[in-house]
Design an enzyme around this catalytic site. Sequence first.
Site, PDB file in Angstrom:
ATOM      1  N   ASP A 164       0.852  -1.192   0.000  1.00 28.58           N
ATOM      2  CA  ASP A 164       0.000   0.000   0.000  1.00 28.58           C
ATOM      3  C   ASP A 164       0.888   1.241   0.000  1.00 28.58           C
ATOM      4  O   ASP A 164       1.239   1.763   1.054  1.00 28.58           O
ATOM      5  CB  ASP A 164      -0.894  -0.031   1.244  1.00 28.58           C
ATOM      6  CG  ASP A 164      -2.039   0.964   1.178  1.00 28.58           C
ATOM      7  OD1 ASP A 164      -2.393   1.380   0.064  1.00 28.58           O
ATOM      8  OD2 ASP A 164      -2.593   1.307   2.233  1.00 28.58           O
TER       9      ASP A 164
ATOM     10  N   GLU B 225      -6.828   5.208  -8.178  1.00 28.82           N
ATOM     11  CA  GLU B 225      -8.081   5.743  -7.625  1.00 28.82           C
ATOM     12  C   GLU B 225      -8.674   6.878  -8.450  1.00 28.82           C
ATOM     13  O   GLU B 225      -7.964   7.763  -8.923  1.00 28.82           O
ATOM     14  CB  GLU B 225      -7.827   6.241  -6.189  1.00 28.82           C
ATOM     15  CG  GLU B 225      -9.098   6.575  -5.451  1.00 28.82           C
ATOM     16  CD  GLU B 225      -8.983   6.331  -3.948  1.00 28.82           C
ATOM     17  OE1 GLU B 225      -9.834   6.841  -3.214  1.00 28.82           O
ATOM     18  OE2 GLU B 225      -8.049   5.630  -3.509  1.00 28.82           O
TER      19      GLU B 225
ATOM     20  N   LYS C 154     -10.055   2.170  -8.396  1.00 28.62           N
ATOM     21  CA  LYS C 154     -10.577   2.375  -7.039  1.00 28.62           C
ATOM     22  C   LYS C 154     -11.682   3.427  -7.044  1.00 28.62           C
ATOM     23  O   LYS C 154     -11.496   4.519  -7.584  1.00 28.62           O
ATOM     24  CB  LYS C 154      -9.457   2.826  -6.087  1.00 28.62           C
ATOM     25  CG  LYS C 154      -8.559   1.705  -5.630  1.00 28.62           C
ATOM     26  CD  LYS C 154      -7.439   2.207  -4.750  1.00 28.62           C
ATOM     27  CE  LYS C 154      -7.812   2.297  -3.306  1.00 28.62           C
ATOM     28  NZ  LYS C 154      -6.661   2.675  -2.464  1.00 28.62           N
TER      29      LYS C 154
ATOM     30  N   THR D 211     -13.305   1.180  -2.366  1.00 25.41           N
ATOM     31  CA  THR D 211     -12.526   1.633  -1.213  1.00 25.41           C
ATOM     32  C   THR D 211     -13.391   2.447  -0.248  1.00 25.41           C
ATOM     33  O   THR D 211     -14.564   2.668  -0.499  1.00 25.41           O
ATOM     34  CB  THR D 211     -11.295   2.431  -1.706  1.00 25.41           C
ATOM     35  OG1 THR D 211     -10.425   2.673  -0.611  1.00 25.41           O
ATOM     36  CG2 THR D 211     -11.696   3.749  -2.339  1.00 25.41           C
TER      37      THR D 211
ATOM     38  N   PHE E 255     -11.642  -0.954   5.526  1.00 25.85           N
ATOM     39  CA  PHE E 255     -10.566  -0.253   6.226  1.00 25.85           C
ATOM     40  C   PHE E 255     -10.509  -0.657   7.703  1.00 25.85           C
ATOM     41  O   PHE E 255     -11.299  -0.166   8.501  1.00 25.85           O
ATOM     42  CB  PHE E 255     -10.786   1.261   6.114  1.00 25.85           C
ATOM     43  CG  PHE E 255     -10.283   1.863   4.835  1.00 25.85           C
ATOM     44  CD1 PHE E 255     -10.334   1.166   3.643  1.00 25.85           C
ATOM     45  CD2 PHE E 255      -9.760   3.149   4.819  1.00 25.85           C
ATOM     46  CE1 PHE E 255      -9.878   1.729   2.457  1.00 25.85           C
ATOM     47  CE2 PHE E 255      -9.296   3.728   3.640  1.00 25.85           C
ATOM     48  CZ  PHE E 255      -9.357   3.026   2.457  1.00 25.85           C
TER      49      PHE E 255
END
Length: 338
Positions: free
Chosen positions: A28, A107, A143, A168, A190
């Site tokens: 990440d 994203e 994303k 996400t 998350f």
Amino acid sequence: MSTVSPDKRRKMESALNQLKKHTVVVADTGDFNAIDEYKPQDATTNPSLILAAAKMPAYQHLLDQAIKYGIAKGGTEDDQVANTMDKLFVSFGLEILKKVPGRVSTEVDARLSFDKEEMVAKALKLIALYEEAGISKERVLIKLSSTWEGIQAGKELEEKHGVHCNMTLLFSFAQAVACAEAKVTLISPFVGRIFDWYKENTDRKSFEPHEDPGVISVTKIYNYYKKFGYSTVVMGASFRNTGEVKALAGCDLLTISPGLLAELSQDHSTVTEMLSVEKAKACDLEKVHLDEKTYRWEHNEDRMAVEKLSDGIRKFAADAIKLETMIKEKMLNVKNGQ
């Protein structure tokens, strides 16, 4: 012939290598130079990670190239900045794909989180930039924020365009159910941000890994998906410590920051599989269906998820604006011949 017992060999093996036997490990980060040594399968980026990397001297050439591209595309200043941003995100993705054998997640701007059509258009533009660079859409995950509009954008991208999506900013069970029903490729619940909320809003300031609210949330989602045979896979994200990571060993994928990857590579404690299809099949969850009205109600009932989703969108949007400001300043210098 080796005389080392299997138990002793396990003790010698890093927690990271043990984890890789149960779970696909993903890095990440936008700092692609930091991932080589950990040999992740995939990598994920977001606007905050790209902003952090774009400030590093090592990546100035990517920023400079993206600005030249944006200026050459012409149009208004806003058009040039938008084209530069898209190019920059894809440029980081291309460099990352040289380092990982699998996929990169790129994203869509969080400011589009409530506009399905614009999210679809932006996703297709990013995919076109990858394809122009010779990268198949199979190696890219787009994303999208897990708003109702984002989830429907994901559904359309998957069904009509064959574009794989990574949903996400996912905090509620309702979001996870809606994503599964939309048949998106992957979700990123998350863990750490859920933990943060409970630390800030309850009397509990610390949790054992198995009691961690983020771990409990992802475990429930994983079990639900596997019990009812959904094709969408689960990638736990946003970890605060290695205990959370190890408590989710067995999850389809886990995306982990370079700092925690380093800790796991130095850790020689035993990692056991905590999540499995067999355990999921035996759990007592009931299947639910969510239309838009039910989704909005169920998600709204989860105060933590409502607050963290809106907070996450605001933070990613703020970092996108910071990146745009940086681009505008550099662009002005280029145009002025500095």
